[in-house]
Motif scaffolding. Structure first.
Motif, PDB file in Angstrom:
ATOM      1  N   ARG A 184      68.983  14.987  -8.380  1.00 57.77           N
ATOM      2  CA  ARG A 184      69.970  13.917  -8.158  1.00 57.77           C
ATOM      3  C   ARG A 184      69.756  12.783  -9.152  1.00 57.77           C
ATOM      4  O   ARG A 184      68.628  12.515  -9.562  1.00 57.77           O
ATOM      5  N   LEU A 185      70.884  12.151  -9.501  1.00 63.90           N
ATOM      6  CA  LEU A 185      70.831  11.046 -10.456  1.00 63.90           C
ATOM      7  C   LEU A 185      70.189   9.823  -9.802  1.00 63.90           C
ATOM      8  O   LEU A 185      70.672   9.329  -8.776  1.00 63.90           O
ATOM      9  N   LYS A 186      69.107   9.337 -10.413  1.00 60.91           N
ATOM     10  CA  LYS A 186      68.391   8.171  -9.872  1.00 60.91           C
ATOM     11  C   LYS A 186      68.753   6.892 -10.607  1.00 60.91           C
ATOM     12  O   LYS A 186      68.655   5.802 -10.044  1.00 60.91           O
ATOM     13  N   LEU A 187      69.129   7.002 -11.884  1.00 60.67           N
ATOM     14  CA  LEU A 187      69.438   5.799 -12.670  1.00 60.67           C
ATOM     15  C   LEU A 187      70.186   6.237 -13.919  1.00 60.67           C
ATOM     16  O   LEU A 187      69.893   7.300 -14.489  1.00 60.67           O
ATOM     17  N   SER A 188      71.161   5.436 -14.326  1.00 57.54           N
ATOM     18  CA  SER A 188      71.811   5.731 -15.610  1.00 57.54           C
ATOM     19  C   SER A 188      72.107   4.432 -16.332  1.00 57.54           C
ATOM     20  O   SER A 188      72.345   3.393 -15.696  1.00 57.54           O
ATOM     21  N   ILE A 189      72.054   4.493 -17.648  1.00 53.87           N
ATOM     22  CA  ILE A 189      72.472   3.342 -18.453  1.00 53.87           C
ATOM     23  C   ILE A 189      73.285   3.854 -19.639  1.00 53.87           C
ATOM     24  O   ILE A 189      73.046   4.960 -20.136  1.00 53.87           O
ATOM     25  N   LEU A 190      74.219   3.053 -20.068  1.00 55.87           N
ATOM     26  CA  LEU A 190      75.038   3.387 -21.242  1.00 55.87           C
ATOM     27  C   LEU A 190      74.963   2.213 -22.200  1.00 55.87           C
ATOM     28  O   LEU A 190      75.330   1.088 -21.829  1.00 55.87           O
ATOM     29  N   TYR A 191      74.493   2.475 -23.397  1.00 57.15           N
ATOM     30  CA  TYR A 191      74.458   1.445 -24.443  1.00 57.15           C
ATOM     31  C   TYR A 191      75.438   1.854 -25.535  1.00 57.15           C
ATOM     32  O   TYR A 191      75.580   3.049 -25.815  1.00 57.15           O
ATOM     33  N   PRO A 192      76.045   0.884 -26.213  1.00 58.55           N
ATOM     34  CA  PRO A 192      76.898   1.240 -27.349  1.00 58.55           C
ATOM     35  C   PRO A 192      76.054   1.635 -28.564  1.00 58.55           C
ATOM     36  O   PRO A 192      74.855   1.343 -28.618  1.00 58.55           O
ATOM     37  N   ALA A 193      76.713   2.265 -29.526  1.00 64.13           N
ATOM     38  CA  ALA A 193      76.016   2.777 -30.710  1.00 64.13           C
ATOM     39  C   ALA A 193      75.249   1.698 -31.453  1.00 64.13           C
ATOM     40  O   ALA A 193      74.203   1.960 -32.050  1.00 64.13           O
ATOM     41  N   THR A 194      75.756   0.466 -31.414  1.00 59.77           N
ATOM     42  CA  THR A 194      75.173  -0.600 -32.231  1.00 59.77           C
ATOM     43  C   THR A 194      73.946  -1.259 -31.603  1.00 59.77           C
ATOM     44  O   THR A 194      73.346  -2.142 -32.218  1.00 59.77           O
ATOM     45  N   THR A 195      73.578  -0.853 -30.387  1.00 63.51           N
ATOM     46  CA  THR A 195      72.428  -1.461 -29.697  1.00 63.51           C
ATOM     47  C   THR A 195      71.405  -0.391 -29.340  1.00 63.51           C
ATOM     48  O   THR A 195      71.621   0.415 -28.439  1.00 63.51           O
ATOM     49  N   GLY A 196      70.283  -0.412 -30.039  1.00 58.53           N
ATOM     50  CA  GLY A 196      69.213   0.544 -29.732  1.00 58.53           C
ATOM     51  C   GLY A 196      68.554   0.205 -28.405  1.00 58.53           C
ATOM     52  O   GLY A 196      68.493  -0.965 -28.010  1.00 58.53           O
ATOM     53  N   ARG A 197      68.052   1.246 -27.752  1.00 57.80           N
ATOM     54  CA  ARG A 197      67.441   1.061 -26.426  1.00 57.80           C
ATOM     55  C   ARG A 197      65.974   0.646 -26.540  1.00 57.80           C
ATOM     56  O   ARG A 197      65.364   0.782 -27.591  1.00 57.80           O
ATOM     57  N   ASN A 198      65.426   0.180 -25.402  1.00 57.34           N
ATOM     58  CA  ASN A 198      64.004  -0.155 -25.323  1.00 57.34           C
ATOM     59  C   ASN A 198      63.361   0.879 -24.393  1.00 57.34           C
ATOM     60  O   ASN A 198      63.554   0.836 -23.179  1.00 57.34           O
TER      61      ASN A 198
END
Ligand code: BEZ
Length: 223
Positions: free
Chosen positions: A140-154
């Motif tokens: 089951r999905l516990k967490l999701s995030i969507l970032y745009p192409a121009t913002t790298g994730r941490n």
């Protein structure tokens, strides 16, 4: 609308796809573990090269938490395999241990709602955004995030949320702002005050507030 909207608690959809480590049947591949499926917009792009390198640098941290990793973009397996050499060189890495799924037809990207209509390839086809899906042992999905192409994730933040998800899956606590492993936790609102002593042997502090309501209850991180 560019695909399905996955809700927290949903069993994530299964798929079978080619990857840099052979065919992946996603549910079988998860094999009852925690898993992270994450997408990037395209191979041979700068921010993505830093992100996939960082995930490799952290791969032992994910493994220590029993979390399997798999990346995805709309490029081919051949493209992924060639790009991995650049990821290794740029990030000064020796090995690349997790698979990258090839999704040139956008089947998985559509199934998971990863496509960003504002980010297109040279043929005008939508690309995947920087999505992260954290999946529990129950699929089951516990967490999701969507970032745009121009913002790298941490990805240190991704490790932090894994620690929170794994702790709060079995203990009746929630983790407060900026919490880190070992930090004090909040007793969840659903716990009755008469039950706190038995549930939290390390003790619970009730913080008095002007409203007089008893809801700010801290406890050392449970074992
Ligand atoms: C990048 O990874 O640098 C990138 C990819 C697509 C659009 C913008 C940046």
């Amino acid at each position: 609308m560019t695909g399905h909207v996955l809700k927290l608690g949903d069993v994530v959809p299964n798929f079978v796809s080619d990857s840099t480590q052979g065919q992946i049947d996603f549910h079988s591949w998860l094999d009852g573990s925690w898993g992270i499926l994450f997408s990037h917009p395209a191979d041979y792009t700068p921010v993505c090269t830093t992100e996939l390198g960082r995930v490799q640098t952290l791969h032992k941290e994910f493994a220590a938490r029993g979390v399997k990793l798999v990346a995805l973009s709309c490029d081919s397996t051949e493209s992924h395999l060639g790009w991995i050499n650049d990821i290794l060189a740029y990030n000064k890495l020796e090995e690349f241990s997790y698979p990258i799924i090839a999704d040139p037809n956008r089947d998985v990207a559509t199934l998971y709602g990863m496509l960003d209509p504002d980010e297109k390839d040279s043929a005008g086809m939508a690309l995947t955004c920087r999505a992260v899906f954290i999946i529990g042992p129950d699929k089951r999905l516990k967490l999701s995030i969507l970032y745009p192409a121009t913002t790298g994730r941490n990805f240190d933040e991704i490790i932090r949320v894994i620690d929170s998800l794994q702790l709060t899956a079995t203990r009746k606590v929630a983790t407060p702002v900026d919490w880190k492993q070992g930090g004090s936790c909040m007793v969840v609102p659903g716990v009755k005050q008469e039950d706190v002593e038995q549930l939290f042997p390390k003790g619970v502090q009730v913080h008095e507030v002007p409203s007089g309501k008893v809801y700010l209850r801290t406890t050392p991180q449970p074992e």
